[in-house]
Write an enzyme that holds these catalytic residues in place. Structure first.
Site, PDB file in Angstrom:
ATOM      1  N   SER A 112       0.858  -1.192   0.000  1.00 21.95           N
ATOM      2  CA  SER A 112       0.000   0.000   0.000  1.00 21.95           C
ATOM      3  C   SER A 112       0.893   1.240   0.000  1.00 21.95           C
ATOM      4  O   SER A 112       1.759   1.363  -0.856  1.00 21.95           O
ATOM      5  CB  SER A 112      -0.931  -0.060   1.215  1.00 21.95           C
ATOM      6  OG  SER A 112      -1.968   0.881   1.104  1.00 21.95           O
ATOM      7  N   GLU A 207      -1.682  -3.376  -7.988  1.00 19.06           N
ATOM      8  CA  GLU A 207      -2.918  -3.643  -7.236  1.00 19.06           C
ATOM      9  C   GLU A 207      -3.391  -2.309  -6.692  1.00 19.06           C
ATOM     10  O   GLU A 207      -2.650  -1.328  -6.704  1.00 19.06           O
ATOM     11  CB  GLU A 207      -2.640  -4.650  -6.115  1.00 19.06           C
ATOM     12  CG  GLU A 207      -1.711  -4.148  -4.999  1.00 19.06           C
ATOM     13  CD  GLU A 207      -2.418  -3.399  -3.883  1.00 19.06           C
ATOM     14  OE1 GLU A 207      -3.556  -3.742  -3.528  1.00 19.06           O
ATOM     15  OE2 GLU A 207      -1.816  -2.426  -3.355  1.00 19.06           O
ATOM     16  N   HIS A 276      -4.472  -5.403  -1.543  1.00 17.77           N
ATOM     17  CA  HIS A 276      -5.662  -5.108  -0.735  1.00 17.77           C
ATOM     18  C   HIS A 276      -6.821  -6.042  -1.073  1.00 17.77           C
ATOM     19  O   HIS A 276      -7.106  -6.284  -2.245  1.00 17.77           O
ATOM     20  CB  HIS A 276      -6.140  -3.689  -1.016  1.00 17.77           C
ATOM     21  CG  HIS A 276      -5.210  -2.618  -0.533  1.00 17.77           C
ATOM     22  ND1 HIS A 276      -4.208  -2.108  -1.319  1.00 17.77           N
ATOM     23  CD2 HIS A 276      -5.154  -1.951   0.641  1.00 17.77           C
ATOM     24  CE1 HIS A 276      -3.573  -1.160  -0.646  1.00 17.77           C
ATOM     25  NE2 HIS A 276      -4.113  -1.047   0.542  1.00 17.77           N
TER      26      HIS A 276
END
Lengths: 306, 306
Positions: A112, A207, A276
């Site tokens: 992230s 992602e 995620h």
């Protein structure tokens, strides 16, 4: 360019450092995650200022950068896990001591917002870095047995590598290269800066979460127009969870991913369980992987730690 | 670099073309906006495929680009207004015929997603372009008398220029340069691509809407780390409306804007009435403006059309 080096393996009983380079933590999540990490047999050392707050971030830029550098320098700490993402890691990129890390490679795990750190470690410190579960987030919620076993095999130095299956092949072919990328919105937030990963000949993993489909497309268009998509050896999409989990948006995202890669010359896979809203299987950034579109799999044939 | 050229002035009775380079339109908004534009005394010509739909966009990339190029080529059309933003203009940048536009400059008005087009017109066609109200959006809702008068003065060739007042000066000083920028999230979506505006010596205007504060900061950090903020002659922030209009987020955005510009060597203004959620006063991108931090104003002393 030299191949990124393998950091030393992590084994039960080793000390794992937990740092907070990004958003402010909640004590309950941190404690739950530290407990889960300890339950895997690691000794856990949380950075002194992990629970600091400076606005939305876990302390000032100077403190967050200093704690990360300190754990890389601390001979007792064998591996470093990011506590959580959110926001803030990009701000400290200029303050990370890449030269020191290059002299003493060490496992770093996060994803992230920590995508900023992962690609910088690969390209600036020349060390393999791990896109994987974070402490006050994935560990606090509980890893799946598969995710936990995969992480421990990789960090422990399993000599037979791994294979991950994808949902679909968007473009045919086979390619090998060093894995880079991460959270799409973070990867594009490095474009035009000195912290953008090198794309040439690499396997680009992407992602994301909580984005509307049009933003996913805008980011893919930016990567295309920057030339990055034309220079990579292959692309593999992980989980891309739309804002609110909306089903129409999920379909649009899959369509945009296909549209923006349709005319590329490289193989493209869609939907591996990383990122995620998935099992978040750990990926070794900087390690050489092989993308086999025909078999819908991403393969790593070697140990990724030393 | 040559100064961007002034397009011919627009006067009542002239034909205004309305195109849809971005998201799909709703007929009701388009008709309301066209009515409002006609009420100012212009004859309005809507592009044939303005109400097309291709997913979330107003027709395919090929059709949207062709209609924009056709209106630039159409000798009857004196000025072109974007119907709305949303998403899609960045995708057609490679298909715009900049050379043809350079040979026959024409007024173009839009903002938000049309930011992609504005900066490309300034830097690739060498023509002044207008950051201002859109047809199926601002015009449909109704411009304020001030916004309408300001727009008509600029496009009509008022020889005495204009002055806009800002809420606050974040950094002192005076600077002059060509105005560029627009919607922050669109400006950063061009970084690393051939469509990024040139920043050197320019006055960078930035506005946005519907973004969380951390994203505003991430985008400003990207502009900083790209070197852009260190190369501009001055910065002026317009309206930056946080996601959901949240007051704490509004404060954080103002704080991030101050923090990311604090150590720059150029003057910085905050809060002029341009952009989303404001009176959206029209700005002439590519025209030379003067930023006076002491007087908290942005000044343009010349006509911006010919």
């Amino acid at each position: 360019m030299a191949k990124p080096r393998k950091p030393p393996a992590l084994r039960p009983g080793d000390v794992v450092g937990v740092v907070a380079p990004s958003a402010a933590l909640e004590r309950g999540y941190l404690e739950a995650g530290v407990g889960a990490l300890a339950a895997l047999g690691y000794r856990v050392k949380v950075s002194a200022h992990a629970l600091d707050r400076a606005g939305i971030m876990a302390g000032t830029d100077a403190v967050r950068a200093a704690e990360l550098n300190a754990f890389f320098a601390d001979p007792e700490v064998r591996a470093i896990f990011a506590a959580r993402g959110g926001y803030g890691a990009g701000r400290i990129l200029p303050q990370i001591d890449y030269a020191a890390i290059a002299r003493r490679p060490k496992i770093f795990v996060g994803f992230s917002d920590a995508t900023f750190v992962l690609n910088a470690l690969v390209d600036r410190a020349g060390v393999i870095a791990f896109h994987g579960p974070m402490v006050a987030m994935d560990f606090a919620r509980g890893l799946t047995p598969r995710s936990s076993a995969h992480l421990q095999r990789l960090l422990g130095g399993a000599p037979d590598g791994f294979e991950l299956e994808a949902e679909a092949a968007l473009r045919p072919g086979t390619a090998a290269g060093e894995l880079i990328g991460g959270c799409l919105s973070v990867v594009v937030a490095t474009l035009g800066t000195p912290y953008a990963p090198r794309f040439d000949g690499r396997i680009l993993f992407l992602e994301d979460t909580g984005e509307k489909a049009y933003r996913i497309d805008r980011m893919l268009v930016q990567l295309r127009q920057s030339g990055a998509l034309g220079r990579v050896a292959g692309i593999v999409f992980g989980a891309i969870r739309p804002l609110g989990g909306d089903e129409l948006e999920r379909i649009r995202i899959a369509e945009f991913a296909a549209e923006q890669t349709r005319d590329l010359g490289c193989p493209v896979l869609f939907g591996i369980e990383a990122g995620h809203g998935s099992e978040n299987l750990t990926l070794p950034f900087g390690a050489t992987v092989r993308l086999e579109a025909g078999a819908r799999r991403l393969v790593c044939e070697d140990a990724v730690v030393s």
